[in-house]
Design a protein around this motif. Structure first.
Motif, short mmCIF file in Angstrom:
data_model
loop_
_atom_site.label_atom_id
_atom_site.label_comp_id
_atom_site.label_asym_id
_atom_site.label_seq_id
_atom_site.Cartn_x
_atom_site.Cartn_y
_atom_site.Cartn_z
N LYS A 66 0.85 -1.19 0.00
CA LYS A 66 0.00 0.00 0.00
C LYS A 66 0.88 1.24 0.00
O LYS A 66 2.00 1.23 0.50
CB LYS A 66 -0.91 -0.01 1.23
CG LYS A 66 -1.87 -1.19 1.23
CD LYS A 66 -2.68 -1.23 2.50
CE LYS A 66 -3.58 -2.46 2.51
NZ LYS A 66 -4.27 -2.63 3.78
N PRO A 67 0.38 2.33 -0.57
CA PRO A 67 1.20 3.55 -0.71
C PRO A 67 1.72 4.14 0.59
O PRO A 67 2.74 4.81 0.60
CB PRO A 67 0.28 4.54 -1.41
CG PRO A 67 -0.86 3.77 -1.93
CD PRO A 67 -0.93 2.49 -1.17
N GLN A 68 1.04 3.91 1.72
CA GLN A 68 1.48 4.53 2.97
C GLN A 68 2.66 3.80 3.62
O GLN A 68 3.21 4.26 4.60
CB GLN A 68 0.33 4.65 3.98
CG GLN A 68 -0.15 3.33 4.55
CD GLN A 68 -1.36 2.77 3.85
OE1 GLN A 68 -1.56 2.98 2.65
NE2 GLN A 68 -2.18 2.06 4.57
N GLY A 104 6.70 10.74 4.29
CA GLY A 104 5.51 10.59 5.12
C GLY A 104 4.95 9.18 5.12
O GLY A 104 3.74 9.00 5.26
N ARG A 105 5.81 8.20 5.00
CA ARG A 105 5.35 6.81 4.96
C ARG A 105 5.79 6.06 6.22
O ARG A 105 6.65 6.52 6.96
CB ARG A 105 5.92 6.12 3.71
CG ARG A 105 5.36 6.77 2.43
CD ARG A 105 6.12 6.38 1.22
NE ARG A 105 5.76 5.04 0.77
CZ ARG A 105 6.32 4.44 -0.27
NH1 ARG A 105 7.28 5.05 -0.96
NH2 ARG A 105 5.96 3.24 -0.63
N LEU A 156 19.19 0.76 7.40
CA LEU A 156 18.00 1.11 8.18
C LEU A 156 17.89 2.62 8.35
O LEU A 156 16.82 3.20 8.20
CB LEU A 156 18.06 0.43 9.55
CG LEU A 156 16.95 0.75 10.54
CD1 LEU A 156 15.58 0.40 9.97
CD2 LEU A 156 17.20 0.03 11.85
N ARG A 157 19.02 3.28 8.64
CA ARG A 157 19.03 4.74 8.79
C ARG A 157 18.56 5.42 7.51
O ARG A 157 17.73 6.34 7.53
CB ARG A 157 20.43 5.22 9.15
CG ARG A 157 20.55 6.74 9.27
CD ARG A 157 21.97 7.23 9.11
NE ARG A 157 22.49 6.81 7.82
CZ ARG A 157 23.77 6.54 7.58
NH1 ARG A 157 24.66 6.64 8.55
NH2 ARG A 157 24.18 6.19 6.39
N ASN A 158 19.05 4.97 6.37
CA ASN A 158 18.67 5.56 5.09
C ASN A 158 17.19 5.32 4.78
O ASN A 158 16.50 6.22 4.30
CB ASN A 158 19.54 5.00 3.96
CG ASN A 158 20.99 5.42 4.11
OD1 ASN A 158 21.31 6.38 4.81
ND2 ASN A 158 21.88 4.68 3.45
N ALA A 159 16.71 4.12 5.09
CA ALA A 159 15.30 3.82 4.85
C ALA A 159 14.41 4.66 5.76
O ALA A 159 13.36 5.15 5.33
CB ALA A 159 15.05 2.33 5.06
N LEU A 160 14.82 4.84 7.00
CA LEU A 160 14.03 5.66 7.93
C LEU A 160 13.98 7.11 7.46
O LEU A 160 12.93 7.75 7.51
CB LEU A 160 14.61 5.57 9.33
CG LEU A 160 13.86 6.32 10.42
CD1 LEU A 160 12.42 5.86 10.52
CD2 LEU A 160 14.57 6.15 11.76
#
Length: 105
Positions: A26-28, A87-88, A76-80
């Protein structure tokens, strides 16, 4: 929540329900898979046996464990940061641990 939806929700919160990949598409949500080099996961070569153990001479050292953990933490840092910027909600991947016993004094 009541009925089947409520049960699924409570099981998800209790970490007892694993949804299929379509749920997280899902987009969120933002999900990612770790890029783990074989040399970081198995730094001394070989592969674990069917019981999950490795031969004594191929055990991971503390330094090798931290190299593996830091590699995953950078991703993980980059993904966060990407999730926050867009806004996901970040869906965490399965992390790999090099050591399964305490080594501290």
């Amino acid at each position: 929540y009541g009925g089947a939806q409520g049960k699924r929700h409570r099981l998800r919160e209790g970490m007892m329900w694993e949804d299929g990949p379509e749920y997280y598409a899902k987009p969120q949500f933002l999900a990612y898979e770790l890029a783990l080099p074989y040399s970081l996961v198995y730094p001394n070569g070989g592969k674990p046996g069917s019981d999950g153990t490795v031969p004594f001479g191929q055990r991971t050292t503390v330094e090798q464990h931290f190299a593996l953990v830091h590699h995953q933490l950078r991703q993980l840092r980059n993904a966060l940061a990407l999730a926050q910027a867009t806004g996901r909600v970040l869906i965490l991947p399965r992390l790999v641990c090099g050591l399964d016993r305490g080594w501290m004094p």
